[in-house]
Structures are given as C-alpha cells and as structure tokens.
Design an enzyme around this catalytic site. Structure first.
Site, PDB file in Angstrom:
ATOM      1  N   ASP A 165      43.171  40.960  36.017  1.00 53.02           N
ATOM      2  CA  ASP A 165      44.028  40.852  37.087  1.00 53.02           C
ATOM      3  C   ASP A 165      44.521  42.521  37.451  1.00 53.02           C
ATOM      4  O   ASP A 165      44.288  43.203  36.790  1.00 53.02           O
ATOM      5  CB  ASP A 165      45.636  40.307  36.618  1.00 53.02           C
ATOM      6  CG  ASP A 165      45.126  38.705  36.257  1.00 53.02           C
ATOM      7  OD1 ASP A 165      44.380  38.142  37.240  1.00 53.02           O
ATOM      8  OD2 ASP A 165      46.335  38.141  35.647  1.00 53.02           O
ATOM      9  N   ASP A 179      43.040  33.897  41.697  1.00 49.60           N
ATOM     10  CA  ASP A 179      44.235  33.180  41.657  1.00 49.60           C
ATOM     11  C   ASP A 179      44.719  32.680  43.048  1.00 49.60           C
ATOM     12  O   ASP A 179      45.361  31.830  43.322  1.00 49.60           O
ATOM     13  CB  ASP A 179      45.324  33.996  40.667  1.00 49.60           C
ATOM     14  CG  ASP A 179      44.788  34.065  39.457  1.00 49.60           C
ATOM     15  OD1 ASP A 179      44.269  33.227  38.991  1.00 49.60           O
ATOM     16  OD2 ASP A 179      45.406  35.243  38.962  1.00 49.60           O
TER      17      ASP A 179
END
Length: 206
Positions: A165, A179
């Site tokens: 991330d 995401d």
C-alpha cells in the site's frame, strides 16, 4: 406424333407438381434460420462485453502491478513523498490485512475470498450483455487479481503475503490502486442494482 402428344398431354412430374408449393417442413426450417439470425447479434454483443470486462481488468491489474513495483523499488525504506502537503502522501507499507489495512489476522481468509471473487466473476461473464456491468466487474476483477498477486508472491509466504500500500490521505487508511479499483467497481454495481439493470442487460422494476 406431335399432335397426339398435344391432345393427350404430358404427365406431370413430381417436381413440376410440387413447384410453387412449400414442403411441409419448410416452415420449421425457416423459423430456425430466423432464430439463428436473431441470436447472432446477441452472441456478438455478449462477446464484446466480455472483451470489455477483461480489457478493463487487465488495465487495472497492470496499473496496480506497475505502481507497486515502482513503490517497492523507489519508495520503500525511504521518506514519504508529499503530493499535496500533508493531505496526501505516498508512503510504502506492507499490509497483511484486507483493503485499507483491516483484519491483519485473517490474511489467508482474505486470500480465499479474493480467489472466490475471481471465480464468480469469470462464471458471470458467460451471461454478460451490459456494458456498465462489464466495466464494474472488470474493475473488481483487476483489483482482486492485483492484491491476490501480492498474497501469493510476496513475503512472508505463499497465500500469506503482505499487500503493498502507498496512497496515504490525511486521517485515512493507506491503500493502493487495486483497492481503489475494487471500491469503484463496488460502487458502480450498487448504482446499477438500484437502477434495476442486470448483468444480462435486462432492466427490472421492483
């Protein structure tokens, strides 16, 4: 002889007798041909929608994969990059949980769920005739594949890998492009469902 033939006449042949008359089985054959002609455009449209689904999925997957490779190579173990002051930064972290960092103790479960989502979308594609649904499912598929790739190939192990991330808005969880694709696809599906549009292209009203 010619006069006799003129008077007596020539017997009608089966072909001549039947000329101008349809065979009893001609009507079913014509109906089958018409049905095939009507179904051909539907099949073609369905194939195009499936092509859109996989094209969107491939684009989302490659964009996510490329961004993660760049983050690991250039940003991991380095200071965060400020994009909009402290409101938006790029910072590399490894997330063993679900989207936005939730549920880090259930990595394997999330891996199984992602794999199941991919299978369901692949099966649903056979009945797909709606362009908006093709785009929505393509986003879901690309995002699921992006994070599943991390689960399988990244440390600490197969099916337990931590997802990369890097997008860090202020006062919000850190996430990645996979995401984002999943969330956008999910929102689009909710909108389509409220409007009554089904994946096969039909519209229903409750």
């Amino acid at each position: 002889m010619a006069e006799a033939e003129r008077i007596i006449g020539t017997p009608e042949t089966p072909d001549a007798a039947g000329e101008g008359q349809e065979r009893p089985d001609a009507e079913p054959e014509r109906e089958q041909q018409e049905q095939k002609q009507e179904q051909a455009p539907e099949r073609t449209r369905g194939k195009r929608r499936v092509a859109v689904l996989f094209a969107v999925a491939l684009f989302a997957y490659l964009l996510d994969l490329g961004s993660k490779m760049l983050v690991v190579a250039k940003l991991e173990h380095h200071e965060p990059i400020e994009i909009i002051g402290d409101w938006l930064r790029f910072v590399a972290i490894r997330n063993a949980g679900a989207a936005f960092g939730f549920g880090e103790a259930f990595t394997i479960i999330f891996t199984v769920i992602a794999a199941a989502v991919i299978v369901v979308i692949a099966r649903l594609a056979r009945k797909l005739h709606s362009l908006p649904w093709a785009i929505a499912l393509g986003l879901l598929l690309g995002g699921a594949l992006g994070n599943l790739t991390d689960r399988i190939f990244r440390a600490p192990g197969v099916f337990e890998g931590a997802v990369v991330d890097f997008i860090a808005p202020k006062h919000f969880a850190v996430f990645n492009l996979a995401d984002s694709a999943i969330v956008c696809g999910g929102i689009l599906i909710v909108i389509l469902s409220f409007r009554g549009l089904d994946p096969d292209g039909t519209v229903h009203k409750d």
